[in-house]
Design an enzyme around this catalytic site. Structure first.
Site, PDB file in Angstrom:
ATOM      1  N   SER A  27       0.839  -1.213   0.000  1.00 52.60           N
ATOM      2  CA  SER A  27       0.000   0.000   0.000  1.00 52.60           C
ATOM      3  C   SER A  27       0.867   1.253   0.000  1.00 52.60           C
ATOM      4  CB  SER A  27      -0.870   0.035   1.258  1.00 52.60           C
ATOM      5  OG  SER A  27      -1.826  -0.979   1.221  1.00 52.60           O
ATOM      6  N   ARG A  31       1.573   4.293  -3.030  1.00 59.04           N
ATOM      7  CA  ARG A  31       1.378   5.717  -2.718  1.00 59.04           C
ATOM      8  C   ARG A  31       2.665   6.501  -2.880  1.00 59.04           C
ATOM      9  NH1 ARG A  31      -2.350   2.608  -0.526  1.00 59.04           N
ATOM     10  NH2 ARG A  31      -4.337   3.408   0.283  1.00 59.04           N
ATOM     11  N   GLY A  99      -5.862  -4.052  -7.504  1.00 61.07           N
ATOM     12  CA  GLY A  99      -7.034  -3.237  -7.151  1.00 61.07           C
ATOM     13  C   GLY A  99      -6.625  -1.862  -6.675  1.00 61.07           C
ATOM     14  N   ARG A 127     -13.520  -7.355 -10.532  1.00 61.11           N
ATOM     15  CA  ARG A 127     -13.695  -6.702  -9.221  1.00 61.11           C
ATOM     16  C   ARG A 127     -14.520  -5.415  -9.322  1.00 61.11           C
ATOM     17  NH1 ARG A 127      -8.136  -6.722  -6.108  1.00 61.11           N
ATOM     18  NH2 ARG A 127      -9.540  -6.074  -4.442  1.00 61.11           N
ATOM     19  N   SER A 172     -12.915   1.444   3.150  1.00 62.44           N
ATOM     20  CA  SER A 172     -11.973   1.069   2.090  1.00 62.44           C
ATOM     21  C   SER A 172     -10.976   2.187   1.864  1.00 62.44           C
ATOM     22  CB  SER A 172     -12.741   0.795   0.786  1.00 62.44           C
ATOM     23  OG  SER A 172     -11.852   0.870  -0.308  1.00 62.44           O
ATOM     24  N   GLN A 174      -8.898   2.192  -0.458  1.00 65.69           N
ATOM     25  CA  GLN A 174      -8.805   2.453  -1.902  1.00 65.69           C
ATOM     26  C   GLN A 174      -9.839   3.492  -2.321  1.00 65.69           C
ATOM     27  OE1 GLN A 174      -9.006  -1.388  -3.787  1.00 65.69           O
ATOM     28  NE2 GLN A 174      -7.002  -2.002  -3.003  1.00 65.69           N
ATOM     29  N   ASP A 320      -6.527  -8.054   4.876  1.00 59.70           N
ATOM     30  CA  ASP A 320      -5.741  -8.840   3.923  1.00 59.70           C
ATOM     31  C   ASP A 320      -5.156 -10.105   4.559  1.00 59.70           C
ATOM     32  OD1 ASP A 320      -6.277  -7.038   1.946  1.00 59.70           O
ATOM     33  OD2 ASP A 320      -4.392  -5.948   2.164  1.00 59.70           O
ATOM     34  N   LYS A 347     -12.049  -9.477  -3.096  1.00 57.43           N
ATOM     35  CA  LYS A 347     -10.606  -9.239  -3.177  1.00 57.43           C
ATOM     36  C   LYS A 347     -10.059  -9.889  -4.460  1.00 57.43           C
ATOM     37  CE  LYS A 347     -10.244  -6.807   0.528  1.00 57.43           C
ATOM     38  NZ  LYS A 347      -9.892  -5.384   0.429  1.00 57.43           N
TER      39      LYS A 347
END
Ligand code: S3P
Length: 441
Positions: A27, A31, A99, A127, A172, A174, A320, A347
């Site tokens: 993650s 970023r 994703g 997804r 989320s 995301q 996760d 997922k």
């Protein structure tokens, strides 16, 4: 399907021992690339995850004119183009299995003055994208996709956006990050309220890059027009990757393994809490801050585990890790109940179905629930010996490989394991602890 190599994991013949530094956090790595690209000046990123997902994000920014290079020492330099410096990609941006990559870029691209198309592999194209396309459309975005905009490929015609307040039905990161990225290009303020706090890496990183993020309880906000400045950053080790050697060490008798430099951001440490509640001994030492994120060394000892009821509020902090958590529960004494985890169904695979099937084939007693699973543990360990499908899901594949280490007979994994998505060199790194995992065919 079986033209893909088979992975075979063998029961450990001796305790797992030694140190392992998990790869960079996935993650945070995505970023770092995104904010590095949008900042002014060069960002220097140490310990970036060089897994396929993050390399797809790097490739997408290269296609939009960003120079990103890795030196021989593995340090990445990203020459940021500034907030208005991206250029129209000449081809489709293929985000592979990611994703995070596709959803974050959809948010960013919605406010760029150009056209772009995002797609990915079979798993990604199944997804749900409506969760970002819906609120972005309310901000003025023009996004078309399959199934009425709910699935990739997504075609994005950049527009002038307007900030909105948005109450998200899902916790989320995301969704939150996609809207914050769009918000950087929107007029006024964009505010997102979540039902529970999802991982807060974007908020921390925006601040590290010189941006301003408003925070009020479960609401985060940004204002359009911010300029970011390049930084030097060390990416913490990924606790989601550390989870595999962690559970392996808990399950294989006599083991003692130290995982170094692991990110312990409180929005990510649900698995630690759950395993400790089950009786797992995990010592936390050498706590420090890296790149605005808390990091520590974790020493994990083989421990007998007992079943627990997972409090639904822990779910977003361990989302996760449920595949490998289910394995720990399958080898614990007593029953474990996971509920409130319906997000697992969308997922990289339907993780409730994939993990229930995969572990049942290895002799686990596991029942699927619509929003979780009920697991009756076998403290004597799993028989193993089965052939299970990874359903193109890296975390399902690695869970099954850890299952093999703790089972009485080898575990075989088929179905495009995709392990390189998040944990490059997984088998070799685990071999350093004494595990035997082989690729055949
Ligand atoms: C991620 C957020 C989570 C997580 C994923 C990475 C991120 O997904 O499962 O692996 O980097 O923002 P959701 O936002 O769908 O919960």
């Amino acid at each position: 399907m079986n033209s893909e190599p088979l992975l075979v994991s063998y029961p450990a013949s001796a305790p797992l021992r030694g140190e392992l530094r998990p790869p960079g956090d996935k993650s945070i790595s995505h970023r770092a690339v995104i904010f590095g690209a949008l900042a002014r000046g060069v960002s220097e990123i140490h310990h970036l995850l060089e897994g396929e997902d993050v390399l797809r994000t790097v490739a997408a920014f290269r296609a939009m004119g960003v120079d990103a290079r890795r030196d021989d020492a593995g340090v990445w330099r990203i020459a940021g183009v500034g907030r208005d410096g991206l250029s129209e990609p000449r081809d489709v941006l293929d985000m592979g299995n990611s994703g995070t990559g596709i959803r974050l870029l959809t948010g960013l691209l919605a406010g760029q003055p150009f056209f772009s198309v995002l797609t990915g592999d079979d798993s990604l194209r199944r997804r749900p994208m409506g969760r970002v396309v819906g609120p972005l459309t309310r901000m003025g975005a023009c996004i078309l996709g399959r199934d009425g905009g709910r699935c990739a490929p997504l075609a994005v015609q950049g527009k002038e956006l307007i900030g909105i307040p948005y109450v998200s039905p899902v916790a989320s990161a995301q969704v939150k990050t996609a809207l914050l990225l769009a918000g950087l290009y929107a007029a006024g303020e964009t505010a997102i309220t979540e039902p529970a706090l999802s991982r807060d890496h974007t908020e921390r990183m925006l601040t590290a890059f010189g941006g301003e993020v408003g925070q009020d309880g479960l609401t985060v906000s940004v204002r359009g027009g911010i300029e970011l400045r390049g930084v030097t950053m060390h990416v913490p080790g990924d606790i989601s990757s550390a989870a595999f050697p962690m559970v392996a060490a808990l399950l294989v008798p006599g083991s003692e393994v130290t995982l170094t430099g692991v990110g312990i951001n409180p929005t990510r440490t649900g698995l630690l809490d759950l395993l400790r509640e089950m009786g797992g001994r995990i010592d936390i030492g050498n706590e420090r801050l890296e790149g605005g994120e808390p990091v520590a060394d974790l020493t994990v000892f083989h421990s007998p585990l007992k079943g627990i009821r997972v409090p639904p509020d822990v779910v977003p902090r361990a989302i996760d890790e449920f595949p490998v958590f289910a394995l720990a529960a399958a080898c614990a004494d007593g029953e474990t109940l996971v509920t409130g985890a319906e997000e697992l169904r969308v997922k990289e695979s339907d993780r409730i179905a994939a993990i229930a099937k995969g572990l049942a084939v290895q002799g686990a007693d596991i029942e699927e629930l619509p929003d979780g699973m009920r697991i009756r543990g076998r403290p004597e360990g799993l028989p193993g010996g089965g052939v299970a499908d990874a359903f193109q899901d890296h975390r399902v594949a690695m869970t099954l490989m850890v299952a093999g280490l703790a089972a009485r007979a080898p575990v075989t994994v088929t179905g495009r394991a995709n392990v390189e998505t998040s944990f490059p060199g997984f088998a070799a790194r685990m071999a350093g602890l004494g595990a035997r995992i082989e690729s055949h065919g």
